[in-house]
Design a protein around this motif. Structure first.
Motif, PDB file in Angstrom:
ATOM      1  N   GLY A   1      62.979  73.859  13.120  1.00 29.78           N
ATOM      2  CA  GLY A   1      61.663  73.124  12.304  1.00 29.78           C
ATOM      3  C   GLY A   1      61.703  72.062  11.733  1.00 29.78           C
ATOM      4  N   LEU A   2      62.253  71.392  10.139  1.00 27.97           N
ATOM      5  CA  LEU A   2      61.646  70.039   9.538  1.00 27.97           C
ATOM      6  C   LEU A   2      63.831  69.169  10.051  1.00 27.97           C
ATOM      7  N   ALA A   3      64.064  69.847  10.146  1.00 28.69           N
ATOM      8  CA  ALA A   3      65.622  69.056  10.991  1.00 28.69           C
ATOM      9  C   ALA A   3      65.298  68.591  12.235  1.00 28.69           C
ATOM     10  N   ARG A   4      64.330  69.584  13.156  1.00 24.24           N
ATOM     11  CA  ARG A   4      63.911  68.327  14.688  1.00 24.24           C
ATOM     12  C   ARG A   4      63.013  67.745  14.270  1.00 24.24           C
ATOM     13  N   VAL A   5      62.199  67.646  13.343  1.00 27.43           N
ATOM     14  CA  VAL A   5      61.777  66.986  12.800  1.00 27.43           C
ATOM     15  C   VAL A   5      61.944  65.628  12.240  1.00 27.43           C
ATOM     16  N   LYS A   6      63.147  65.376  11.018  1.00 27.17           N
ATOM     17  CA  LYS A   6      63.600  64.310  10.895  1.00 27.17           C
ATOM     18  C   LYS A   6      64.874  63.818  11.591  1.00 27.17           C
ATOM     19  N   LEU A   7      65.303  64.663  12.715  1.00 24.31           N
ATOM     20  CA  LEU A   7      65.876  63.816  13.933  1.00 24.31           C
ATOM     21  C   LEU A   7      64.997  62.761  14.912  1.00 24.31           C
ATOM     22  N   MET A   8      63.866  63.704  14.629  1.00 22.74           N
ATOM     23  CA  MET A   8      62.999  62.937  16.112  1.00 22.74           C
ATOM     24  C   MET A   8      63.124  61.877  14.783  1.00 22.74           C
ATOM     25  N   LEU A   9      62.454  61.393  13.910  1.00 25.04           N
ATOM     26  CA  LEU A   9      61.599  60.238  12.642  1.00 25.04           C
ATOM     27  C   LEU A   9      62.976  59.790  13.373  1.00 25.04           C
ATOM     28  N   ARG A  10      64.167  59.762  12.579  1.00 26.09           N
ATOM     29  CA  ARG A  10      65.730  58.825  12.675  1.00 26.09           C
ATOM     30  C   ARG A  10      65.149  58.402  13.620  1.00 26.09           C
ATOM     31  N   VAL A  11      65.781  58.658  15.398  1.00 22.68           N
ATOM     32  CA  VAL A  11      65.737  58.130  16.205  1.00 22.68           C
ATOM     33  C   VAL A  11      64.161  56.641  16.722  1.00 22.68           C
ATOM     34  N   TRP A  12      63.210  57.171  16.067  1.00 18.31           N
ATOM     35  CA  TRP A  12      61.974  56.720  16.813  1.00 18.31           C
ATOM     36  C   TRP A  12      61.806  54.934  15.232  1.00 18.31           C
TER      37      TRP A  12
ATOM     38  N   ALA B   1      63.787  49.387  15.069  1.00 15.85           N
ATOM     39  CA  ALA B   1      64.333  48.432  14.416  1.00 15.85           C
ATOM     40  C   ALA B   1      65.025  47.766  15.584  1.00 15.85           C
ATOM     41  N   LEU B   2      65.738  47.538  16.266  1.00 15.05           N
ATOM     42  CA  LEU B   2      66.029  47.197  17.277  1.00 15.05           C
ATOM     43  C   LEU B   2      65.643  45.867  17.141  1.00 15.05           C
ATOM     44  N   GLN B   3      64.189  46.425  17.645  1.00  9.12           N
ATOM     45  CA  GLN B   3      63.215  44.905  17.527  1.00  9.12           C
ATOM     46  C   GLN B   3      63.553  43.878  16.351  1.00  9.12           C
TER      47      GLN B   3
ATOM     48  N   ASN C   1      69.817  44.397  25.761  1.00  7.85           N
ATOM     49  CA  ASN C   1      68.955  42.440  25.855  1.00  7.85           C
ATOM     50  C   ASN C   1      67.350  43.105  25.412  1.00  7.85           C
ATOM     51  N   ARG C   2      66.935  42.376  25.172  1.00  8.66           N
ATOM     52  CA  ARG C   2      64.898  42.335  24.760  1.00  8.66           C
ATOM     53  C   ARG C   2      64.474  43.240  25.379  1.00  8.66           C
ATOM     54  N   VAL C   3      65.003  42.875  27.213  1.00 10.40           N
ATOM     55  CA  VAL C   3      64.004  44.496  27.877  1.00 10.40           C
ATOM     56  C   VAL C   3      64.421  45.609  27.546  1.00 10.40           C
ATOM     57  N   ASP C   4      65.994  45.828  27.231  1.00 10.41           N
ATOM     58  CA  ASP C   4      66.367  47.252  27.073  1.00 10.41           C
ATOM     59  C   ASP C   4      65.669  47.532  25.315  1.00 10.41           C
TER      60      ASP C   4
ATOM     61  N   GLU D   1      63.113  51.116  25.131  1.00 13.46           N
ATOM     62  CA  GLU D   1      63.115  51.941  23.387  1.00 13.46           C
ATOM     63  C   GLU D   1      62.492  52.474  22.888  1.00 13.46           C
ATOM     64  N   ALA D   2      61.994  51.115  22.653  1.00 14.34           N
ATOM     65  CA  ALA D   2      60.597  51.277  21.489  1.00 14.34           C
ATOM     66  C   ALA D   2      59.872  52.074  21.889  1.00 14.34           C
ATOM     67  N   SER D   3      59.113  51.692  23.311  1.00 12.86           N
ATOM     68  CA  SER D   3      58.190  52.241  23.931  1.00 12.86           C
ATOM     69  C   SER D   3      57.864  53.841  24.467  1.00 12.86           C
ATOM     70  N   ARG D   4      59.390  54.475  24.255  1.00 12.90           N
ATOM     71  CA  ARG D   4      59.767  56.024  24.453  1.00 12.90           C
ATOM     72  C   ARG D   4      59.487  56.505  23.795  1.00 12.90           C
ATOM     73  N   SER D   5      59.060  58.020  23.998  1.00 10.41           N
ATOM     74  CA  SER D   5      58.189  59.405  23.115  1.00 10.41           C
ATOM     75  C   SER D   5      58.541  59.362  21.950  1.00 10.41           C
ATOM     76  N   LEU D   6      57.905  59.869  20.879  1.00  5.39           N
ATOM     77  CA  LEU D   6      58.418  60.181  19.832  1.00  5.39           C
ATOM     78  C   LEU D   6      59.206  61.062  20.314  1.00  5.39           C
ATOM     79  N   LEU D   7      58.168  62.543  20.563  1.00 11.95           N
ATOM     80  CA  LEU D   7      59.901  63.928  21.184  1.00 11.95           C
ATOM     81  C   LEU D   7      60.885  63.434  22.645  1.00 11.95           C
ATOM     82  N   ASP D   8      60.809  62.188  22.844  1.00  4.87           N
ATOM     83  CA  ASP D   8      61.831  61.582  23.390  1.00  4.87           C
ATOM     84  C   ASP D   8      63.461  61.319  23.200  1.00  4.87           C
ATOM     85  N   ILE D   9      64.380  62.724  22.791  1.00  7.71           N
ATOM     86  CA  ILE D   9      65.016  62.398  22.423  1.00  7.71           C
ATOM     87  C   ILE D   9      66.409  62.814  22.700  1.00  7.71           C
TER      88      ILE D   9
END
Length: 83
Positions: free
Chosen positions: A32-43, A48-50, A63-66, A70-78
């Motif tokens: 539920g909500l915990a899953r959504v919060k985790l996905m948003l936190r990881v996103w 923020a790395l950018q 490095n910048r390639v990494d 990471e930034a291009s990964r899906s919101l659902l990819d935890i």
């Protein structure tokens, strides 16, 4: 004439592609909500790395390639170690 309202389940899943629902549902341990919060936190962390400069990225061992990968990964990819 009565108008039937769709169930909350159909509203929540109707606009999400089936593959996204499958990946979302496959995240074990988070519900539920915990899953959504985790996905948003990881996103947020990924994006923020950018904002870090190259020196700061070097300090944390990436490095910048990494960062771009990471930034291009899906919101659902935890990562499983975050669950």
């Amino acid at each position: 004439m009565t108008c039937a309202m769709p169930s909350s389940h159909s509203i929540l899943t109707g606009s999400v592609p089936a593959i996204a629902r499958t990946k979302f549902a496959a995240v074990p341990g988070a519900h539920g909500l915990a899953r959504v919060k985790l996905m948003l936190r990881v996103w947020n962390e990924r994006h923020a790395l950018q904002g870090l400069d190259d020196r700061a990225l070097k300090d944390i061992g990436i490095n910048r390639v990494d960062v771009d990968r990471e930034a291009s990964r899906s919101l659902l990819d935890i990562p499983t170690n975050r669950i």
